[in-house]
Each structure stands twice: as C-alpha cells, then as structure tokens.
Design an enzyme around this catalytic site. Structure first.
Site, mmCIF file in Angstrom:
data_model
loop_
_atom_site.group_PDB
_atom_site.id
_atom_site.type_symbol
_atom_site.label_atom_id
_atom_site.label_comp_id
_atom_site.label_asym_id
_atom_site.label_seq_id
_atom_site.Cartn_x
_atom_site.Cartn_y
_atom_site.Cartn_z
ATOM 1 N N GLU A 68 0.728 -1.227 -0.125
ATOM 2 C CA GLU A 68 -0.042 0.073 0.166
ATOM 3 C C GLU A 68 0.544 1.345 0.027
ATOM 4 O O GLU A 68 0.139 2.223 0.049
ATOM 5 C CB GLU A 68 -0.960 -0.068 1.001
ATOM 6 C CG GLU A 68 -2.490 0.578 1.020
ATOM 7 C CD GLU A 68 -3.010 -0.103 2.268
ATOM 8 O OE1 GLU A 68 -4.038 -0.829 2.054
ATOM 9 O OE2 GLU A 68 -3.116 0.334 2.605
ATOM 10 N N HIS A 127 7.826 -26.763 -1.551
ATOM 11 C CA HIS A 127 6.766 -27.938 -2.182
ATOM 12 C C HIS A 127 5.787 -27.266 -3.597
ATOM 13 O O HIS A 127 5.049 -28.029 -3.510
ATOM 14 C CB HIS A 127 6.764 -28.801 -1.889
ATOM 15 C CG HIS A 127 7.164 -29.384 -0.737
ATOM 16 N ND1 HIS A 127 8.447 -30.337 -1.189
ATOM 17 C CD2 HIS A 127 8.739 -29.105 0.053
ATOM 18 C CE1 HIS A 127 8.822 -31.286 -0.344
ATOM 19 N NE2 HIS A 127 9.322 -29.849 0.461
ATOM 20 N N LYS A 155 -14.178 0.945 -3.329
ATOM 21 C CA LYS A 155 -15.256 1.335 -2.657
ATOM 22 C C LYS A 155 -16.290 1.414 -2.849
ATOM 23 O O LYS A 155 -17.468 1.823 -2.940
ATOM 24 C CB LYS A 155 -14.470 1.935 -1.416
ATOM 25 C CG LYS A 155 -13.637 1.637 -0.553
ATOM 26 C CD LYS A 155 -12.955 2.722 0.511
ATOM 27 C CE LYS A 155 -12.182 1.745 1.448
ATOM 28 N NZ LYS A 155 -11.898 3.121 2.439
HETATM 29 O O1 PA5 Z 1 -2.899 0.702 5.829
HETATM 30 C C1 PA5 Z 1 -4.283 1.527 5.624
HETATM 31 O O2 PA5 Z 1 -4.494 3.185 6.337
HETATM 32 C C2 PA5 Z 1 -5.747 1.314 5.231
HETATM 33 O O3 PA5 Z 1 -5.298 -0.041 5.270
HETATM 34 C C3 PA5 Z 1 -6.427 0.975 6.933
HETATM 35 O O4 PA5 Z 1 -6.564 0.306 7.785
HETATM 36 C C4 PA5 Z 1 -7.878 0.347 6.073
HETATM 37 O O5 PA5 Z 1 -8.394 1.325 5.126
HETATM 38 C C5 PA5 Z 1 -9.007 0.617 7.256
HETATM 39 O O6 PA5 Z 1 -8.808 1.327 7.280
HETATM 40 P P1 PA5 Z 1 -9.631 2.194 8.479
HETATM 41 O O7 PA5 Z 1 -9.243 2.198 9.711
HETATM 42 O O8 PA5 Z 1 -10.165 3.245 8.131
HETATM 43 O O9 PA5 Z 1 -11.447 1.418 8.778
#
Ligand code: PA5
Length: 443
Positions: free
Chosen positions: A285, A306, A420
């Site tokens: 990310e 494996h 989303k």
């Molecule tokens: O690293 C990040 O920012 C994302 O992976 C969030 O943690 C994830 O989308 C969850 O978001 P939230 O805590 O707002 O529900």
C-alpha cells in the site's frame, strides 16, 4: 537488534552499485527525518515509540483488568487492513501453533471485519455463542464498510445477550478523535474510546491502540514490545550506513531498478504467516502507486518449497527474496533414534529439528542464488515481544525511506478508493445513482 546480510545480493551487484543505492537511501532517510517529503503529515509513527508513556500503556492495561474482572474470555477484534493486521501478526507470531488456549493467560482473540463473507460472520456467532464476549472495534475513518457491517452484527449480538447497559462495558472503540460514524456512535453509546492520531496511517499504527490493545488483551507483554520498538527507533534513526533500515531500503531499490520487480518475504516458521501479511500490506500500500512499486509476495518454507519452490528456482527471473531468519526457536525437539532405521533417518538421530530447518534455509538460499534470485537476509535473535516490536518499527522505517527512494508518497493509498466507490454504487448507497447505472451496464 536486527542485522541485514547482503552477501546474497553480491553475485548480482557490485560494491559500487550497492554504495550508490546506500547514498539514495541516506537521502530518503533525510527526507523522512526532515519531514520534507510527500505525505509528511502522516509521519507521526516515525518517532512514536519514544513518546509512549506509562500512562498510555496503563490505559490499555485498565481495559485488560476490567475485562478480566468480568471473566471475559473472548474478544472479537473488528478491523481491516492496517486496523487489524498488526495485532493479528503479533498474536499469531507470539502464540501457539495449534491452540490459543495453551499459548498464554490472555483472552481468546477472534478477528472479524476484514472480509465480507457471510459464512465467516455466521460462523463467528456460532463460536461466541457460549463464550463470555467483548468487542474492540477499530476504524480510523470510522466509515469502512467491512468492519462497520461486522460491528453492527456483533454489537446487536452483544446487546441482545447482555443488555444495553452492560454492552457499553463490553465494547471499546478505537477511532479518530473527532470524525466518522464510529466516533459518533461510540460517544452516543458511552463506549471507552481510544484515539488514532491524525498523523498515523493505518498500516503504520501497530504501536498505537490499534495494535497494542488487542495484543495486551491476548496476554502478551506490550511493555517489552514497546521497549523493542524504542530500541529500534534509536538504531534506525542514526544517519549511518550501518542503520539496518537504510541498508534494507537501499538493497531492495537497487534490485528493483535492476529488473527484480517482485520481492518475496520468506519465513521458515508457520507462526510468521501473518507477519508476512502485515509486511505485504505495509509495503504494497505504501509503494504500489504511480505505475511503480515492488510487488510484495510471501512464502512460508519449507511448506512452499513444495509449491512455489519450482517457480522461484526456475520461473521468470524478476524475483528477489528477503529471508526473515529468526535465529533461535522457543522449543527443543530432537529426532529420535530408531533401531530398525527403515526410513534411513538415523543419520539425523539426536539432532534438533531446527538444525534441519536451518539446513533447508541455507540450502535454499544457495540454490536460489544459483537460480538467479538475489537474496537479502534479515535476522532477528528470537520471536518474542521485544524483538517483534523491533521488527515492526524496523520495517515501518525502511518502508518510509524506501518509498522516498522509489519516488512515491509512502503514506497515502488513493487506489483503495476505486473499489469502494463501485461497491457503494452497486449496493445502492444514496449519492451513487449515476455510477450505479454505468456499472450495471458493464455487468
Ligand atoms: O493502511 C491503511 O491506511 C488502510 O489499510 C486502512 O488501515 C484500512 O483501509 C482500514 O481503514 P479504517 O481504519 O479507516 O477502517
């Protein structure tokens, strides 16, 4: 202390190339430390460990004591992405391979809200039916659909079973200080609430209440974990070529620029599966944007030798591996002598299973180098709270530096919004009518 072994990169790069990427990583480090880079309003994690006070830790421990006094045995921890992977990684890495019960004196942690599977949620209610249950719901934005749906179900379940008043004692929210539906709900219902600071993104939040509360509820020593992270902060904040976070950021960017586009995090202990999942989210990310980024993958060996071993040895040559080596294991198991020796294994009799595991690791590293797969080795002394705290901070720091070397903002995730929006439209969320009509034509 974590050490980086770069000898497995040497057949693929000369000293001069390595040094030039060390220079780039030092510049990335400067950008991070000076707060002058893209996303600099999200670097609150960078010097967080040294600011964690006893008072902060006591607030987590108060929840543990309160729920222990209520004989709570099971906690549903609700969150997705950075809001659950750190706690899941820690609890899996520190726990027992087969049962939560034998591993510690803490509460049994069940995770939910990290998928949209109806079966998963239905089966969760099967499990908590005869348990004394509490819930920690974690969402920084407070609006993420997966945890919100799971929380609505678990909240109603707890309210029906224990009544409204007692439910407020059994639910803790971890969310933004002011914004979001979860914050409003928690205030209205009178839940104990912990704040995720604005300047810390989800995937960098394991050392905040997002991770530490659940880890403490599971019975692990969060003081030791924070001490490990504090030591890592000290070591990884030195502007030096011996800083392991600078070394790791340098080597992986050097390999990426040389055409090695996929990094596989390799472990030799199934307990580390979720450490890999946490690492994949952190790096994936943070770096996968603007048409760039190393693709983070993982294997658990020797299991995956494996399955994925063939590809890694002989498939497309765009891979490099980072071997996460835990230098000592917790238990001792000797291979027994057998008088008949029908399996021809007596040459191993009296030797530790871990010796075989080490031999497999070293054999694989050499085979993969020979097969054209560069190797970085990250070594930690053992898998305990202190060293895991070290490891978490080390990877976060290396990721921030590495993202700057790559030339991206390592602290945003604009691409996550695309699915989303489409999902909201397909589910008929008000305000998404036009997009819904467009998408339906494509289905
Ligand atoms: O690293 C990040 O920012 C994302 O992976 C969030 O943690 C994830 O989308 C969850 O978001 P939230 O805590 O707002 O529900």
């Amino acid at each position: 202390m974590i050490t980086i072994d770069k000898s497995g990169c040497k057949p693929f790069a000369n000293e001069q190339q390595i040094n030039s990427y060390m220079d780039k990583a030092l510049k990335g480090f400067d950008t991070l430390e000076s707060g002058s880079g893209a996303g600099n309003d999200f670097i609150g994690w960078n010097h967080l460990p040294s600011t964690i006070t006893k008072e902060v830790m006591d607030e987590y421990k108060d929840v543990v004591s309160r729920w222990q006094a209520m004989n709570i045995d099971t906690v549903v921890v609700i969150g997705i992405g950075g809001s659950y992977l750190g706690a899941k990684a820690a609890i899996s890495a520190l726990g027992h391979n087969f049962t939560a019960k034998l591993s510690n004196k803490g509460m049994h942690i069940l995770f939910a809200g990290s998928n949209m599977s109806e079966d998963y949620l239905a089966e969760l209610t099967d499990v908590i039916e005869d348990r004394n249950t509490a819930c920690v719901v974690i969402s920084k934005s407070g609006t993420t659909t997966e945890p919100a749906v799971a929380f609505r179900i678990v909240k109603q379940y707890i309210e029906q079973k224990y009544g409204m008043e007692e439910s407020a004692e059994r639910i803790v929210a971890v969310t933004d200080r002011n914004r979001g539906a979860l914050k409003s709900l928690a205030t209205a219902q009178g839940y104990t609430t912990f704040v995720i600071e604005d300047n810390i993104g989800g995937r960098y939040s394991v050392l905040t209440p997002v991770g530490l509360l659940a880890i403490a509820l599971a019975g692990y020593d969060i003081d030791a974990m924070v001490r490990g992270a504090q030591e890592a902060e000290k070591v990884c904040s030195e502007r030096s070529e011996s800083n392991p976070s600078i070394q790791y950021a340098a080597l992986r960017n050097m390999l990426y620029d040389a055409g090695y586009k996929t990094e596989i995090l390799v472990n030799y202990n199934p307990r580390l599966l979720y450490v890999s999942e946490w690492w994949k989210q952190l790096f994936g990310e943070s770096e996968g944007k603007d048409g760039k980024g190393i693709f983070p993958a993982s294997v658990t060996n020797t299991t995956d030798l494996h399955s994925m071993g063939q590809y890694i040895q002989e498939g497309e040559r765009t891979l490099f591996e980072t071997v996460l080596h835990v230098a000592s294991c917790r238990r001792e198991m000797l291979i027994p002598f057998d008088k008949d020796n029908l399996d021809n294994l007596n040459y191993l009799a009296g030797r530790r299973v871990e010796e075989c595991n080490e031999a497999a690791m070293n054999a694989t590293i050499i085979a993969h180098i020979d097969g054209g797969v560069p190797q970085i080795k990250v070594e930690i002394p053992s898998m305990d709270e202190f060293n895991l705290g070290w490891l978490f901070y080390f990877f976060e720091k290396a990721c921030g530096i590495s993202g700057y070397v790559l030339g991206v903002n390592p602290f945003n995730q604009p691409g996550v919004e695309a699915y989303k929006k489409n999902m909201f439209a397909l589910l008929g969320k008000p305000g998404y009518e036009e997009l819904a009509a467009e998408l339906k034509k494509r289905l």
